[in-house]
Design an enzyme around this catalytic site. Structure first.
Site, PDB file in Angstrom:
ATOM      1  N   SER A  91      15.805  61.236  61.855  1.00 26.30           N
ATOM      2  CA  SER A  91      14.354  61.486  61.890  1.00 26.30           C
ATOM      3  C   SER A  91      13.920  61.038  63.149  1.00 26.30           C
ATOM      4  O   SER A  91      14.304  60.076  63.605  1.00 26.30           O
ATOM      5  CB  SER A  91      13.845  61.089  60.579  1.00 26.30           C
ATOM      6  N   TYR A  95      12.636  54.212  55.071  1.00 26.72           N
ATOM      7  CA  TYR A  95      13.241  55.370  55.290  1.00 26.72           C
ATOM      8  C   TYR A  95      13.536  55.270  56.868  1.00 26.72           C
ATOM      9  O   TYR A  95      14.640  55.760  57.322  1.00 26.72           O
ATOM     10  CB  TYR A  95      12.227  56.377  55.116  1.00 26.72           C
TER      11      TYR A  95
HETATM   12  P1  NAP Z   1      14.611  68.023  50.552  1.00 25.81           P
HETATM   13  O1  NAP Z   1      13.684  69.247  50.673  1.00 25.81           O
HETATM   14  O2  NAP Z   1      13.894  66.863  49.857  1.00 25.81           O
HETATM   15  O3  NAP Z   1      15.880  68.154  50.353  1.00 25.81           O
HETATM   16  C1  NAP Z   1      16.852  67.192  50.054  1.00 25.81           C
HETATM   17  C2  NAP Z   1      18.017  67.638  49.334  1.00 25.81           C
HETATM   18  O4  NAP Z   1      18.885  66.401  49.290  1.00 25.81           O
HETATM   19  C3  NAP Z   1      17.584  67.822  47.821  1.00 25.81           C
HETATM   20  O5  NAP Z   1      17.853  68.840  47.462  1.00 25.81           O
HETATM   21  C4  NAP Z   1      18.436  66.866  46.976  1.00 25.81           C
HETATM   22  O6  NAP Z   1      19.414  67.610  46.126  1.00 25.81           O
HETATM   23  C5  NAP Z   1      19.441  66.475  48.012  1.00 25.81           C
HETATM   24  N1  NAP Z   1      20.073  65.022  47.820  1.00 25.81           N
HETATM   25  C6  NAP Z   1      19.159  63.871  47.899  1.00 25.81           C
HETATM   26  N2  NAP Z   1      19.951  62.801  47.576  1.00 25.81           N
HETATM   27  C7  NAP Z   1      21.120  63.362  47.369  1.00 25.81           C
HETATM   28  C8  NAP Z   1      22.436  62.808  47.121  1.00 25.81           C
HETATM   29  N3  NAP Z   1      22.597  61.207  46.696  1.00 25.81           N
HETATM   30  N4  NAP Z   1      23.602  63.503  46.912  1.00 25.81           N
HETATM   31  C9  NAP Z   1      23.531  64.836  47.172  1.00 25.81           C
HETATM   32  N5  NAP Z   1      22.349  65.506  47.285  1.00 25.81           N
HETATM   33  C10 NAP Z   1      21.088  64.609  47.476  1.00 25.81           C
HETATM   34  O7  NAP Z   1      14.568  67.246  52.074  1.00 25.81           O
HETATM   35  P2  NAP Z   1      14.394  68.074  53.651  1.00 25.81           P
HETATM   36  O8  NAP Z   1      13.130  67.670  54.025  1.00 25.81           O
HETATM   37  O9  NAP Z   1      15.069  69.253  53.654  1.00 25.81           O
HETATM   38  O10 NAP Z   1      15.367  66.951  54.261  1.00 25.81           O
HETATM   39  C11 NAP Z   1      16.455  67.024  54.636  1.00 25.81           C
HETATM   40  C12 NAP Z   1      17.011  65.923  55.727  1.00 25.81           C
HETATM   41  O11 NAP Z   1      15.987  65.997  56.901  1.00 25.81           O
HETATM   42  C13 NAP Z   1      16.865  64.485  55.008  1.00 25.81           C
HETATM   43  O12 NAP Z   1      17.804  63.495  55.565  1.00 25.81           O
HETATM   44  C14 NAP Z   1      15.317  63.943  55.565  1.00 25.81           C
HETATM   45  O13 NAP Z   1      15.271  62.683  55.761  1.00 25.81           O
HETATM   46  C15 NAP Z   1      15.416  64.765  57.149  1.00 25.81           C
HETATM   47  N6  NAP Z   1      14.191  65.081  57.683  1.00 25.81           N
HETATM   48  C16 NAP Z   1      13.196  65.788  57.072  1.00 25.81           C
HETATM   49  C17 NAP Z   1      12.025  65.942  57.675  1.00 25.81           C
HETATM   50  C18 NAP Z   1      11.015  66.618  57.183  1.00 25.81           C
HETATM   51  O14 NAP Z   1       9.872  66.706  57.605  1.00 25.81           O
HETATM   52  N7  NAP Z   1      11.203  67.607  56.190  1.00 25.81           N
HETATM   53  C19 NAP Z   1      11.888  65.113  58.805  1.00 25.81           C
HETATM   54  C20 NAP Z   1      12.809  64.333  59.508  1.00 25.81           C
HETATM   55  C21 NAP Z   1      13.984  64.330  58.950  1.00 25.81           C
HETATM   56  P3  NAP Z   1      18.555  68.079  44.672  1.00 25.81           P
HETATM   57  O15 NAP Z   1      17.697  69.056  44.945  1.00 25.81           O
HETATM   58  O16 NAP Z   1      19.688  68.702  43.835  1.00 25.81           O
HETATM   59  O17 NAP Z   1      18.155  66.743  43.735  1.00 25.81           O
END
Ligand code: NAP
Length: 248
Positions: free
Chosen positions: A143, A157
């Site tokens: 991130s 985080y």
């Molecule tokens: P999200 O919509 O919250 O999706 C994350 C998914 O990870 C969820 O569906 C959850 O599964 C799954 N998960 C969480 N903990 C887990 C575990 N221990 N084992 C297996 N699955 C797990 O997040 P996102 O925004 O797409 O983010 C994806 C990645 O991008 C993350 O690493 C986040 O830190 C990074 N990121 C996101 C942003 C942003 O602005 N969105 C920015 C920078 C970085 P369930 O649905 O089944 O609970």
């Protein structure tokens, strides 16, 4: 060559977009999820309807024995993986560091770093020429918070993402001569449900004006970079990072 990809946390958000795009690129797609089997099955069904191959796998990738079972199950279904996206990650409610509990800090470390360590370890055992594998590629989802530190929001985080970046650099060098490339992406503010989990569902819109491009990013814009890093087009890139931030 048969291509099989594991994407952790692929039931929604960025991971789901990577899964859909990977299927279009001809991968057998392993859609890992934690709790929400409905959204994970939706992703799998969409891939199958479009003529692709995918299976949903429930596993908490921060728990060692579940990661071992996950990799065993995938090997039975598809053979060894050739690509891994360490995407699963969590965010907790916005807070200053002096208000954070140790329990929360430990939980973030487990979910965001330990998961990446465990999946990377087993992926190396499957991919590395040292173990008779045919090579592969890993992309870690960091991130831009690793660089900004996310003050007044989520230093915990941000610190986990910094750790993932060090892991990316070190592992890339360790396995570079074993036909494994390890890279990472640094998304900025991307429209997904993670922000609601962090206590502010409208966060990306609120911050859009601070982004040089004056808008938040789409999960598909992150997925494009991830799939490129995994592909042969990125064959001489390892230990490197792509910022997907709209210029921030
Ligand atoms: P999200 O919509 O919250 O999706 C994350 C998914 O990870 C969820 O569906 C959850 O599964 C799954 N998960 C969480 N903990 C887990 C575990 N221990 N084992 C297996 N699955 C797990 O997040 P996102 O925004 O797409 O983010 C994806 C990645 O991008 C993350 O690493 C986040 O830190 C990074 N990121 C996101 C942003 C942003 O602005 N969105 C920015 C920078 C970085 P369930 O649905 O089944 O609970």
């Amino acid at each position: 060559m048969n291509k099989t990809i594991l994407i952790t946390g692929a039931g929604r958000g960025i991971g789901a977009e990577v899964a859909l795009l990977a299927a279009k690129k001809g991968y057998n797609v392993c859609v890992n999820y934690l709790k929400n089997n409905e959204t994970a099955n939706d992703v799998v069904n969409k891939i199958i309807q479009d003529g692709g191959t995918a299976i949903a796998y429930q596993a908490d990738v921060s728990v060692e024995k579940e990661v071992y079972s996950l990799f065993e199950n995938i090997e039975k279904d598809f053979g060894k993986i050739t690509a891994l996206v360490n995407n699963a990650g969590i965010l907790e409610r916005q807070s200053r560091l002096d208000d954070l509990s140790l329990e929360r800090f430990n939980n973030i470390i487990k979910s965001n770093i330990i998961s990446c360590f465990l999946c990377s370890k087993l992926a190396v055992k499957q991919m590395s020429t040292k173990y008779g594998g045919a090579g592969g590629a890993i992309v870690n989802v960091s991130s831009i918070a690793a660089v900004t530190g996310a003050p007044n929001e989520y230093i915990d985080y941000a610190a986990t993402k910094g750790a993932i970046e060090s892991l990316t650099v070190g592992l890339s060098k360790e396995v570079a001569s074993e036909r494994i490339r390890v890279n990472a992406v640094r998304p900025g503010f991307i429209y997904t449900d993670i922000h609601a989990d962090g206590g502010e569902s409208n966060r990306v819109n609120r911050l859009a004006e601070t982004i040089p491009m004056k808008r938040g990013g789409l999960p598909s814009e992150v997925a494009n970079a991830i799939i490129w890093l995994l592909s042969e087009e990125a064959s001489f890139s390892t230990g490197t990072f792509i910022d997907i931030t709209g210029g921030k």
